[in-house]
Write an enzyme that holds these catalytic residues in place. Structure first.
Site, PDB file in Angstrom:
ATOM      1  N   PHE A 134       0.850  -1.184   0.000  1.00 62.75           N
ATOM      2  CA  PHE A 134       0.000   0.000   0.000  1.00 62.75           C
ATOM      3  C   PHE A 134       0.881   1.227   0.000  1.00 62.75           C
ATOM      4  O   PHE A 134       2.098   1.126   0.160  1.00 62.75           O
ATOM      5  CB  PHE A 134      -0.937  -0.010   1.216  1.00 62.75           C
TER       6      PHE A 134
ATOM      7  N   PHE B  12       2.351   3.860   1.985  1.00 63.58           N
ATOM      8  CA  PHE B  12       3.645   3.520   1.449  1.00 63.58           C
ATOM      9  C   PHE B  12       4.279   2.500   2.381  1.00 63.58           C
ATOM     10  O   PHE B  12       4.979   2.877   3.317  1.00 63.58           O
ATOM     11  CB  PHE B  12       4.535   4.777   1.364  1.00 63.58           C
TER      12      PHE B  12
END
Lengths: 832, 171
Positions: free
Chosen positions: B75, B77
């Site tokens: 995802f 980050f």
């Protein structure tokens, strides 16, 4: 038609449609973008000087990398090659100009102004930061919300529109205007390379246009193609790389053409295995469309398809081997002259060999797992693309004397080459050595620092080397010695047989190769009649050569002077720039509330600037389009020319067919996208969104309108003005009926059923997006057709087309095409 | 047509090279050590990963004799789980998916490398050896925080794995 002002006037460069002027504009603009992209490259290299450097923020670094990639690939490499193509392809085939001079000017202005749009995007909250491949769904507003990102996407779309016009133009020119006696196998190698390039572009750029339009629709209109979890992300990958791999050869082939030309001139030897090289070039062009999935080896495509793509990928190196060997043999059998152009061409070959061989490793799936995402890839494609482009700088030195009439400074040229070559290898060879650095992050393992520092120094050296070239060219242009017609000992192509710089209409008399060598023949022009071909003794021959009866009419204006100036290409492109600039912020400036009919929909405009720009641009577009249509611009067709394989096809008709071929690919991509997404969502899960009855009625309406277009042609042929007006009027009426039913249907869907471009109360939102965007694209084609039909109607009312019904015929081709597309769309959206 | 001797040698060499590379894939696919990224199954709804029994709770789970499966979500980050803990000398099948944009998943210093496409599940199987710590890297641009996106893969002794991963064998 207006007269062409002298070269010292600024107006000249705004109105010129001459291929040589436009070639120079292309080259200068491309060099500007080289500097633009180069500065971004230096920013990247500065960031990489230190493993943890933060000169740029994370986002700014991503923007710099993205813009660097886009600018170098689209706004520098291809247009630089096209600058030479503009100048020298017509000269090499013995033509007076390209087939459609105003269209050529339009391509150039679209190119320049799309670059301006990209430049503006930096100041609209930051440009696109998704990498030059713009992978979905990072490219949709949810993840890259800035207006500048939309601006960059629209800039790309605008660029591609210009490029498509250019492709059609070159294909028509090369297939229609080759001098008498120049068969297709006799064309000079640079022209051959360009022919292969434009054939690839016709199909590849159509795919990019489709994907760009879909993305623009996602960003401006709110459709949800690329954020769809039903394969939206992979859809982008397939469509982008279907364009993206041929693009590598599209970028390289102009440089290859220059290389082939320069190797012959400076070894004084005809190309060894010329025929085989041409065959290899054709093979590569075809094969380039069968390898795209090697860019997607790390996605979840199944292994059998990947293996197939690996085989085609490695297979494509074989025809390249043949070309490289032919170049090497040519040198071995000739006597080499180490001039500056030759050094660049030879350097390009060396760099390309390194780039090609390192690419074979990436083509193997197993090795790709190791190399993907590292600097190996970065080094490889710079050796291929920039290494190849090295030959273009050779081309610049080679043709500088022809374009300016002055000789460049040989010593400075050689210094440029040495600095360039050292700098180039310092940057990219150090990347091979430190290949384990991950390519898309700027923080890396300190053990590789030394390689990146060498790279950064090399990059500055490389950048500096171009200033030597600029200085050399400027100085030589002002005070260089006269070059004469032909400064080279063994140059054999036609451009060297005329003065430097060539006069505006190129040739003293009609160039002909009928006797096996270039001659300028003087045709006999009888009073008031068409030109008659002269035989070798200068006497008029009576057989008429390639000209046949139905072509006679186009020579009726034989005494008319060809036109070289029009402001409308510039005006049209400028209007497009304004409109696209407006569209970039359109979505952020307008909000549309919920309502139960169009009339009561509340529209809130938060920022009037963007909507106003859009409207002004659109009006400007229509105005300049109409003025273009009414302008008296005369571009004479080549009277006696080689046209294989399109003998007997008139110029505009040929252009129309090429355009339709590219439009087939555009619609093909839209339909493939619909099928791909539906397949991923589960084919049986979807049922038609709309009633089939309105679609069915519309099918009948459109097919009937195809029939009335044929009636119009028959009426024009029989010189019946009334019949022509009636059938054209009926066509327009039927087209308007189609649009009215379409609007009713959309209105019903939006306000009664609740299906909008981004929402679908019955199922997947992307199904609604596909329905609106695909039928919308078709609707835009119908609107365009109606505008042209209206124009024809107006002209017909004033008595046109009775002597020459061809414009009606060509409009008919387009209109039938639009109808056929609908025949595909109807079952897809209304029946199944 | 006369073909030069060098050219013949080169042609033979090029054909051999192609056969060798094709062979390497075949060997890699059936032989040990190299696993290809494969499409494990149909599409997955990237917007509803919390309804999927593998990715609602990203984890490492035992699926057979010395065989483990790691369900990983990438995802903006980062990666989940972080760190990914697996036992030494075992076979680990990674199933990786994304809940937003395209990410990369590369175990640094190995050839375990794949793209992570939202809506798709990338599957790759690796043999892990002695206890060691590896970094995990995202190889695709994924937004402003791309450069800080990283994960860890910890290969730990068997006992330590049992401790940190209690209940990991639940079906």
């Amino acid at each position: 038609m207006s007269e062409l002002p002298p070269t010292t006037s600024v107006r000249r460069w705004l109105v010129t449609t001459n291929h040589k002027d436009i070639g120079i504009l292309y080259m200068i603009t491309a060099l500007f973008f080289l500097l633009f992209g180069g500065v971004l490259a230096l920013l990247i290299r500065v960031q990489l000087w230190d493993p943890a450097n933060q000169v740029l923020s994370g986002l700014a670094y991503n923007e710099a990398v993205t813009a660097h990639g886009l600018i170098m690939v689209f706004w520098f490499l291809s247009p630089f090659g096209f600058g030479f193509a503009n100048y020298f392809v017509p000269l090499q085939i013995g033509a007076d100009d390209l087939a459609f001079p105003r269209l050529n000017a339009l391509s150039y202005w679209m190119y320049l102004l799309s670059g301006v749009l990209l430049g503006i995007s930096f100041f609209q909250g930051g440009t696109l930061s998704a990498g030059w491949t713009m992978y979905a769904p990072l490219n949709v507003p949810m993840y890259t919300p800035s207006i500048g990102s939309t601006g960059a996407v629209l800039a790309l779309a605008m660029f591609v529109i210009g490029i498509t016009a250019s492709t059609v133009n070159f294909l028509t020119s090369i297939h229609h205007s080759r001098a008498e006696g120049m068969g297709i196998m006799d064309m000079p190698m640079f022209t051959w390379s360009m022919l292969a390039t434009v054939w690839m572009m016709l199909f590849a750029f159509a795919a990019l246009l489709a994907v760009g339009l879909i993305l623009a629709s996602d960003r401006v209109l709110g459709s949800v193609y690329f954020s769809a979890t039903e394969g939206g992300s992979l859809l982008w990958g397939h469509l982008f790389w279907f364009f993206g791999h041929p693009e590598v050869y599209i970028v390289f082939f102009p440089a290859l053409g220059v290389m082939l030309e320069l190797f012959q001139t400076f070894s004084g030897r005809r190309l060894v295995g010329r025929k085989w090289v041409i065959i290899a070039i054709c093979l590569i062009s075809v094969q380039s469309f069968l390898v795209w999935m090697h860019h997607m080896f790390l996605t979840t495509i199944n292994l059998e398809i990947k293996t197939l793509m690996m085989a085609t990928t490695i297979g494509i190196s074989l025809p390249f081997d043949l070309v490289v060997f032919s170049l090497i043999y040519t040198l071995m059998k000739g006597r080499i002259q180490f001039t500056t152009p030759f050094l660049f061409a030879f350097g390009a070959l060396l760099l390309f060999i390194v780039g090609g061989i390192t690419g074979v490793f990436l083509g193997a799936i197993v090795l790709d797992y190791e190399f993907r995402g590292t600097y190996w890839v970065v080094a490889h494609f710079h050796y291929v693309m920039f290494g190849g482009a090295t030959a273009l700088f050779g081309g610049a030195y080679y043709w500088f004397p022809k374009m300016t009439g002055k000789m460049y400074d040989e010593f400075l040229g050689k210094v440029h080459f040495v600095v360039f070559f050292i700098g180039f290898n310092a940057v990219y060879a150090s990347m091979f050595i430190g290949w384990e650095t991950p390519r898309r992050v700027f923080e890396y393992n300190p053990e590789f620092q030394i390689f990146h520092q060498i790279g950064t120094i090399g990059a500055f050296l490389l950048g500096f080397s171009f200033f030597i070239m600029f200085y050399n060219f400027l100085k030589s242009f002002v005070s260089g010695p006269d070059a004469g017609e032909n400064p080279w000992d063994y140059s054999r192509t036609a451009e060297w047989a005329i003065p430097s710089p060539p006069p505006i209409e190129n040739w003293p008399n009609r160039p002909s190769y009928a006797s096996g060598k270039l001659e300028f023949v003087k045709d006999y022009v009888p009073d008031g009649g068409p030109a008659v071909k002269a035989d070798e003794n200068g006497n008029a021959a009576t057989d008429g050569g390639d000209s046949h009866a139905d072509h006679i009419r186009e020579y009726a204006h034989w005494d008319k002077h060809p036109s070289h100036a029009s402001i409308w290409p510039f005006a049209l492109s400028f209007a497009t720039l304004i409109m696209f600039l407006g569209l970039s912020g359109f979505n952020d400036s307008i909000s549309i509330g919920a309502a139960d009919s169009l009339a009561t929909t509340p529209v809130t405009i938060s920022n009037p600037i963007y909507p106003v720009l859009t409207v002004i641009g659109l009006l400007g577009l229509v105005y300049s389009g109409v003025k273009w249509g009414f302008e008296d611009f005369y571009a004479p067709p080549a009277e006696f020319a080689e046209r294989w394989p399109f003998n007997g096809v008139e110029k505009v008709k040929l252009g129309m067919w090429f355009f339709l071929a590219s439009d087939v690919i555009v619609f093909g991509a839209f339909i493939s996208a619909a099928v791909f997404i539906r397949y991923n969502a589960g084919w049986q899960e979807w049922s038609p969104l709309t009633e089939s009855l309105p679609g069915l009625i519309n099918t009948f309406v459109l097919l009937t309108s195809s029939f009335t277009v044929i009636l119009a042609l028959v009426a024009a042929h029989r010189k019946s003005r009334k019949g022509l007006l009636a059938s054209l009027g009926a066509t327009i009426g039927l087209g308007l009926t189609f649009l009215a039913i379409k609007m009713w249907e959309w209105h019903h869907e939006i306000y009664d059923v609740g299906v909008t471009i981004s929402e679908n109360s019955h199922g997947d939102p992307v199904q609604a997006s596909i329905y609106y965007v695909t039928t919308g694209l078709h609707g835009v084609h119908v609107v365009g057709g109606l505008l042209i039909a209206g124009f024809l109607f107006y002209r017909a009312y004033h008595g046109a087309y009775l002597e020459d019904e061809r414009p009606v015929e060509y409009f008919g081709l387009y209109w039938h095409f639009v109808d056929i597309v609908w025949v595909f769309l109807f079952p897809l959206f209304y029946l199944f | 047509m006369h073909v030069h001797a060098y050219e013949k040698i080169w042609l033979v060499f090029a054909i051999l090279l192609i056969l060798l590379l094709l062979g390497s894939v075949t060997y890699g696919a059936v032989g040990p050590g190299v696993a290809m990224v494969a499409d494990s199954e149909d599409q997955i709804n990237a917007n509803a990963l919390d309804e999927d029994d593998r990715f609602a709770e990203p984890r490492v789970e035992r699926v057979g004799e010395n065989h483990y499966e790691a369900y990983v979500v990438a995802f903006q980050f980062g990666f989940q789980p972080d760190p990914i803990v697996v036992p030494e000398n075992s076979t680990v099948t990674f199933q990786v998916t994304s809940r937003d944009v395209i990410h990369g998943f590369e175990v640094v210093g190995t050839n375990a490398n794949t793209m992570v496409v939202p809506g798709e599940v990338s599957e790759l199987t690796v043999e892990v050896g002695e206890p060691q710590e590896y970094g995990i890297l995202c190889n695709e641009y994924c937004g402003a925080g791309h450069h800080v996106m990283e994960g860890k893969l910890h290969v730990v002794p068997e006992e330590e794995f049992e401790e940190t991963n209690e209940g990991g064998e639940s079906a």
